[in-house]
Design an enzyme around this catalytic site. Structure first.
Site, PDB file in Angstrom:
ATOM      1  CG  ASP A 354      -3.142  -2.003  -0.221  1.00  0.00           C
ATOM      2  OD1 ASP A 354      -3.359  -0.823   0.139  1.00  0.00           O
ATOM      3  OD2 ASP A 354      -2.304  -2.735   0.324  1.00  0.00           O
ATOM      4  CG  HIS A 355      -4.767   3.342  -1.726  1.00  0.00           C
ATOM      5  ND1 HIS A 355      -5.302   3.745  -0.518  1.00  0.00           N
ATOM      6  CD2 HIS A 355      -5.772   3.477  -2.630  1.00  0.00           C
ATOM      7  CE1 HIS A 355      -6.556   4.126  -0.682  1.00  0.00           C
ATOM      8  NE2 HIS A 355      -6.869   3.958  -1.965  1.00  0.00           N
ATOM      9  CE1 TYR A 510       2.634  -2.646   4.582  1.00  0.00           C
ATOM     10  CE2 TYR A 510       3.106  -0.355   5.049  1.00  0.00           C
ATOM     11  CZ  TYR A 510       3.534  -1.615   4.702  1.00  0.00           C
ATOM     12  OH  TYR A 510       4.869  -1.846   4.474  1.00  0.00           O
ATOM     13  CG  HIS A 511      -4.612   2.052   2.869  1.00  0.00           C
ATOM     14  ND1 HIS A 511      -4.315   3.187   2.136  1.00  0.00           N
ATOM     15  CD2 HIS A 511      -4.175   2.284   4.128  1.00  0.00           C
ATOM     16  CE1 HIS A 511      -3.732   4.075   2.922  1.00  0.00           C
ATOM     17  NE2 HIS A 511      -3.638   3.551   4.142  1.00  0.00           N
ATOM     18  N   PRO A 512      -5.695  -2.840   2.737  1.00  0.00           N
ATOM     19  CG  PRO A 512      -5.387  -4.766   4.042  1.00  0.00           C
ATOM     20  CD  PRO A 512      -4.923  -3.345   3.898  1.00  0.00           C
TER      21      PRO A 512
END
Length: 574
Positions: A354-355, A510-512
């Site tokens: 994730d970021h 919120y980039h899993p």
């Protein structure tokens, strides 16, 4: 802000299209409160779709050509494409109807109120020593449209070397030259014409129509810092600053995957959408996947079979969890839980990425901040910069047009000003990796999740560089003209202080992604055609398959994966 009457009318159309509102109630509203807002053709299309969906649900059909598990960015595209090709398709979604959420989904400017709410899975990560013992929730949409219905509406392609790296690692067919035309097919781009952009696709993408003063200042401050200012940050992606590409419709409402791709297909009799249907496990005959078991809103179990394939599109965490519950994953972990093995794939749940997004460097606005214009998502400008000379852009500071700070940060630096905005440091090429494992065999239990944030020296060093950039950036003349100065941190920091600031302020973008990685090595979960290794009739086709996370927001890449998957399944030129 979007027009509440237009928003309500669109929700009414969506309710009719999904079969939740009957003809009588719909027509009464159209001749009353919403007279003249909805066209006759749109009304008839919605009613026809609603009738089809109502009938499909009523007939209790349980056998299909394809069963798609998860109606997020990729699932909406795949289900619609397969149905339009003539196949009988069931689309199962654990969450509810995006229409029922009203402004929470439709208004892109309040996306941040969805985080941690009922439309968010909000997977808890384990407390991390790299984050001063903090646990970070990892967001994922729990509603029709998935993350495209709840997260910020940034549309970021990813760098060419992201996709070329996938291809070089054995993912044949996924190079930049092969995937960039898919973006052109998806997009309805309203910005400057470019060979990189498409204008005939279903997904509306635009620039901010009336940039907020904070966004204008971002662009001017970038010039002061010597950054290239780009007219279009996707044409192609490169180092520089610019106004964000936004997946927002011309009326100012959110352009989600459900609205763009799925709604127009709901009138097809061979497409059945079932909401509040949580997948509990996949079904097998030997090593062939034959279907999926779900629990409905009341807890009752039902099984759906697929004569061709089951397609898992449950997200960067959910897809791995479903495979693990079904006996696909590391045998040493699953046997401890008493789960019968179907395939020993050690990569399932590994490679989580994730970021990290930091909340954040906050400036106090001079006076009262102007309201955001219609069609804004409160994130109107961003930059891509390098943490090291000679490297590739690996940092993404982003403007968030409200003051956001973690509780840990507030405890050390005080409450942010009400009239404030955030220059949020972001790391978009993390080297740290986390994992997802089952906490139990109960499908309702949250998985164990290690996010891996700031767990390597490289990630900490790059993040410190990004914070230093943001602190200097906020001091530029362009910001001084609209700001009373830095509120958080609000005092000088040495390198040790900045590292501690990073540990206290890191959250999820919120980039899993990555937990069912695509590839050809021993840790691959799917092959380059997205088929699960060693299993027939099963694919994973969402952000979980990314071998490495793309540098930038993953909304657009998830839709890219969905369209690429549809082409692979249908045997089209992919």
């Amino acid at each position: 802000m979007i027009d509440p009457k237009i928003e309500a009318a669109q929700c009414l159309v969506d309710a009719a299209a999904s079969g939740r509102l009957g003809r009588r109630g719909f027509m009464a509203a159209l001749t009353g409160t919403f007279a003249g807002i909805v066209s006759v053709s749109a009304a008839e299309t919605a009613l026809a779709a609603g009738s089809v969906q109502h009938e499909n649900r009523a007939n209790g059909k349980r056998s299909f050509d394809y069963v798609v598990v998860g109606a997020g960015a990729a699932g909406c595209i795949i289900a619609a494409r397969l149905a339009r090709a003539g196949f009988d398709v069931a689309l199962l979604e654990a969450g509810g109807d995006d229409e029922a959420a009203g402004a929470q989904v439709d208004d892109p400017s309040i996306w941040f109120t969805n985080i941690g709410g009922p439309l968010d899975w909000s997977y808890p990560s384990l407390p991390s020593p790299h984050l001063n013992g903090r646990s970070i929730p990892i967001g994922a949409g729990r509603v029709l449209g998935g993350g495209t219905s709840v997260n910020a509406s940034l549309w970021v392609h990813g760098f060419q070397d992201d996709f070329n790296g996938w291809a070089e690692a054995g993912c044949t067919g996924w190079s930049a030259a092969e995937v960039m035309p898919i973006y052109r097919a998806l997009e309805n781009w309203a910005g400057p014409p470019s060979e990189w952009r498409g204008t005939d696709g279903a997904m509306d993408v635009c620039l901010p129509k009336t940039p907020h003063p904070t966004a204008v200042a971002w662009i001017e401050a970038s010039r002061e810092m010597g950054l290239p200012v780009l007219d279009d940050m996707n044409a192609p992606m490169r180092e520089g600053a610019g106004y964000t590409n936004l997946s927002i419709r011309p009326d100012g409402s959110r352009a989600s995957a459900s609205r763009a791709y799925l709604r127009p297909a709901l009138g097809l009799p061979n497409l059945t959408l079932l909401l509040a249907s949580t997948a509990t496990r996949l079904l097998f005959n030997g090593t062939r996947c034959t279907g999926v078991e779900i629990a409905d809103a009341g807890g009752a179990r039902q099984s759906f079979t697929a004569s061709r394939e089951v397609i898992v599109t449950a997200g960067g965490v959910g897809s791995a969890k479903l495979l693990l519950l079904s006996g696909i994953g590391p045998s040493k972990d699953l046997r401890k839980l008493g789960i019968g093995m179907v395939a020993d794939l050690p990569g399932v749940g590994e490679n989580f990425q994730d970021h990290p997004l930091l909340e954040g460097v906050i400036l106090k606005y001079r006076g009262e901040m102007p309201s955001l214009a219609k069609g804004s998502d409160a994130v109107e400008a961003t930059s891509f910069i390098r943490s090291a000379l000679g490297g590739v852009p690996d940092l993404q500071p982003v403007l968030i047009q409200l003051p956001i700070a973690t509780p840990a940060l507030v405890a050390k630096y005080g409450e942010p000003p009400e009239q404030g905005f955030t220059i949020a440091p972001g790391l978009v090429r993390p080297t740290g990796r986390g994992w997802v494992k089952l906490s139990s065999t109960n499908f309702r239990d949250m998985p164990l999740l290690d996010c891996g944030f700031l767990s390597t020296d490289a990630d900490m060093d790059a993040t410190i560089r990004c914070i230093e950039f943001c602190l200097e950036f906020g001091q530029q003349k362009a910001f001084r003209e609209i700001s009373e100065g830095e509120a958080i941190p609000g005092r000088p920091l040495n390198r040790a202080d900045i590292a501690d600031f990073a540990r206290d302020s890191a959250t999820s973008y919120y980039h899993p992604v990555g937990t069912c990685k695509m590839g050809t090595d021993d840790m691959a979960v799917v092959d380059p055609t997205l088929r699960v290794c060693g299993i027939e009739g099963l694919r994973v086709c969402d952000s979980a398959v990314m071998p490495t996370i793309t540098a930038g927001n993953t909304n657009a890449p998830a839709q890219l994966i969905g369209e690429k998957a549809a082409r692979l399944i249908l045997g089209e030129a992919a």
